[in-house]
Design an enzyme around this catalytic site. Structure first.
Site, mmCIF file in Angstrom:
data_model
loop_
_atom_site.group_PDB
_atom_site.id
_atom_site.type_symbol
_atom_site.label_atom_id
_atom_site.label_comp_id
_atom_site.label_asym_id
_atom_site.label_seq_id
_atom_site.Cartn_x
_atom_site.Cartn_y
_atom_site.Cartn_z
ATOM 1 N N ASP A 147 36.072 36.532 40.621
ATOM 2 C CA ASP A 147 36.556 37.904 40.481
ATOM 3 C C ASP A 147 35.387 38.721 39.925
ATOM 4 O O ASP A 147 35.010 38.586 38.772
ATOM 5 C CB ASP A 147 37.764 37.938 39.543
ATOM 6 C CG ASP A 147 38.400 39.329 39.451
ATOM 7 O OD1 ASP A 147 37.665 40.322 39.612
ATOM 8 O OD2 ASP A 147 39.616 39.417 39.192
ATOM 9 N N LYS A 201 39.358 49.626 40.475
ATOM 10 C CA LYS A 201 38.471 49.894 39.333
ATOM 11 C C LYS A 201 37.187 50.580 39.805
ATOM 12 O O LYS A 201 37.240 51.703 40.262
ATOM 13 C CB LYS A 201 38.212 48.582 38.588
ATOM 14 C CG LYS A 201 39.470 47.716 38.389
ATOM 15 C CD LYS A 201 40.486 48.350 37.463
ATOM 16 C CE LYS A 201 41.836 47.632 37.415
ATOM 17 N NZ LYS A 201 41.818 46.194 37.169
ATOM 18 N N TYR A 212 41.900 38.187 33.856
ATOM 19 C CA TYR A 212 42.776 39.357 33.816
ATOM 20 C C TYR A 212 44.213 38.896 33.525
ATOM 21 O O TYR A 212 44.658 37.872 34.066
ATOM 22 C CB TYR A 212 42.683 40.081 35.160
ATOM 23 C CG TYR A 212 43.628 41.235 35.291
ATOM 24 C CD1 TYR A 212 43.516 42.340 34.455
ATOM 25 C CD2 TYR A 212 44.643 41.221 36.237
ATOM 26 C CE1 TYR A 212 44.392 43.401 34.561
ATOM 27 C CE2 TYR A 212 45.519 42.284 36.353
ATOM 28 C CZ TYR A 212 45.394 43.364 35.512
ATOM 29 O OH TYR A 212 46.268 44.407 35.621
ATOM 30 N N ARG A 244 49.728 47.030 60.536
ATOM 31 C CA ARG A 244 49.695 45.858 59.654
ATOM 32 C C ARG A 244 48.672 44.821 60.124
ATOM 33 O O ARG A 244 48.291 43.930 59.373
ATOM 34 C CB ARG A 244 51.106 45.238 59.538
ATOM 35 C CG ARG A 244 51.188 44.071 58.590
ATOM 36 C CD ARG A 244 52.596 43.815 58.036
ATOM 37 N NE ARG A 244 53.662 44.031 58.993
ATOM 38 C CZ ARG A 244 53.924 43.239 60.037
ATOM 39 N NH1 ARG A 244 53.216 42.165 60.256
ATOM 40 N NH2 ARG A 244 54.927 43.534 60.855
HETATM 41 C C1 LIG Z 1 42.760 45.121 37.341
HETATM 42 C C2 LIG Z 1 42.254 43.769 37.630
HETATM 43 C C3 LIG Z 1 42.875 42.939 38.577
HETATM 44 C C4 LIG Z 1 44.159 43.358 39.285
HETATM 45 O O1 LIG Z 1 43.916 44.424 40.139
HETATM 46 P P1 LIG Z 1 45.059 45.505 40.564
HETATM 47 O O2 LIG Z 1 44.311 46.375 41.512
HETATM 48 O O3 LIG Z 1 45.511 46.176 39.310
HETATM 49 O O4 LIG Z 1 46.161 44.739 41.208
HETATM 50 C C5 LIG Z 1 42.318 41.714 38.837
HETATM 51 N N1 LIG Z 1 41.198 41.297 38.208
HETATM 52 C C6 LIG Z 1 40.569 42.061 37.284
HETATM 53 C C7 LIG Z 1 39.331 41.547 36.621
HETATM 54 C C8 LIG Z 1 41.066 43.318 36.964
HETATM 55 O O5 LIG Z 1 40.459 44.059 36.034
#
Ligand SMILES: *Cc1c(COP(=O)(O)O)cnc(C)c1O
Length: 394
Positions: A182, A207, A117, A63
């Site tokens: 982001d 992603k 998101y 951790r």
């Molecule tokens: C999918 C997504 C998230 C969240 O990510 P997870 O890995 O599903 O927790 C945050 N920001 C954007 C722009 C996303 O597409």
């Protein structure tokens, strides 16, 4: 000498020591704990970990740190042009840590620009972690700042409308308040927000970074001081990235420039063809919008959003090659209906107000041949249009 081209760095970052180790693939270390015969020395090191300082020495506990995961973190920091990166179990775990970091600094106010998101919107709007949000227009960030503002939060291009904001302008408005971007949609291949003044660059690594739809993760690239705080929060709250995920994400980074290049070229073709289709009302694709900061993003990227005349649900049920699923950034093309899936959790009125129409579909373009994708989209759009025509006639 550090190579400048991102294609080279994507393949070599995080792997600098492999030749000296005599291995080609990065080693996967699955240990949860690490033996040590010197508890006195360990005690001193643990004091350091408690305050987020990582001495780079032998690992102690899973951790606290993991050598495979650290390779991914070094590589992502390199690609984003920032000193450090801290990874988490998912994108939302990373966003939660960023908000906890605001709170631990004695502030609780966050300024954010919609759309975001869906779950991020929910986490900020619900105040679940104890933060308070002010939603601002891109021009109104400075006005929204308060003495207790600890973070400005934006996505560009935004999920799911692909709306773009001018990061240099937002960073200037934010002043001393750290700007978190982001960067999930653009990836460091197309945009490195640190260049425009972002203090923190976040990814849902689930992603494009992983890129094959088989690994969840999140990561924040930032300065060393912020990284120490985020590591401390991760150490205390436990949302760590699994070492196998770290391995897969490091491997994903090596093909990221190629995948983004190919998918973006196809997305641009599909955006043009969608614009010509009689069943499509509007196409949202970065670079075609007014006021786009010209040097911010290298190309339009791999996502296309569009509004249909017919029933969007009909399009989702009619595609055969394209995968009807939430998420994005995989080798295969995915389509989803944001109002009922990715942004279902957002209040419908707020959702529509920030441009997420009930007719909007979001396409994440993969690596298939453009003509095959177009054939599938075209027949699905025709079906939705036929149905709309029949309904009008009947
Ligand atoms: C999918 C997504 C998230 C969240 O990510 P997870 O890995 O599903 O927790 C945050 N920001 C954007 C722009 C996303 O597409």
């Amino acid at each position: 000498m550090k190579p400048a081209d991102i294609r080279t760095r994507a393949v070599h970052a995080g792997r600098e020591d492999l030749a000296d180790l005599g291995v080609h693939a990065a080693p996967i270390d699955l240990s949860t704990t690490y033996p040590s015969r010197d508890s006195r020395a360990e005690a001193l090191r643990l004091d350091g970990f408690g305050s987020g300082e990582w001495d780079g020495g032998l690992p102690v506990y899973g951790r606290v740190s993991n050598p495979t995961v650290e390779r991914f973190e070094r590589a992502l920091a390199d690609l984003e042009g920032l000193p450090a990166a801290v990874s988490f179990a998912s994108g939302m775990a990373a966003i939660s840590a960023a908000l906890l970091a605001v709170l631990s600094g004695g502030r609780r106010h966050v300024v954010a620009i919609r759309p975001l998101y869906g779950t991020t919107d929910h986490l900020l709007g619900s105040g679940l972690l104890g933060t308070e949000v002010s939603w601002a227009d891109p021009e109104g960030v400075r006005r929204a700042l308060r003495p207790d503002t600890g973070l400005v939060f934006v996505e560009t291009p935004a999920n799911p409308t692909l709306a773009e904001v001018d990061l240099a302008d937002i960073a200037a408005q934010a002043g001393d308040v750290p700007l978190l971007v982001d960067n999930t949609f653009a990836t460091p291949v197309l945009q490195q927000p640190a260049r425009q003044g972002a203090a923190m660059v976040l990814h849902s690594a689930t992603k494009f970074l992983g890129g094959h739809g088989d690994v969840m993760g999140g990561v924040i690239a930032c300065g060393d001081e912020q990284a120490a705080l985020l590591r401390r929060i991760r150490f205390a709250t436990g949302g760590v990235l699994h070492p196998l995920a770290g391995y897969l994400l490091l491997r994903g980074l090596s093909t990221l420039p190629l995948r983004i290049g190919a998918a973006s070229a196809t997305a641009a073709v599909l955006a043009d063809r969608l614009r010509e289709h009689p069943g499509v009302r509007a196409v949202h694709y970065p670079g075609h919008q007014q006021g786009r900061p010209s040097d911010q993003m290298a190309s339009g990227g791999a996502l296309v959003a569009f509004e249909v005349d017919g029933d969007p649900h009909r399009v989702i049920s009619a595609v055969r090659l394209i995968t009807p699923a939430v998420s994005l950034g995989s080798v295969d093309t995915l389509i989803q209906h944001p109002a009922s899936i990715s942004h279902q959790i957002v209040d419908p009125e707020q959702r529509r107000a920030c441009g997420i129409s009930d007719r909007l579909l979001r396409l994440s373009v993969g690596l298939e041949a453009p003509d095959d994708l177009w054939s599938d989209l075209d027949q699905a759009l025709d079906q939705a249009l036929d149905q709309a025509g029949n309904a009008a006639a009947g």
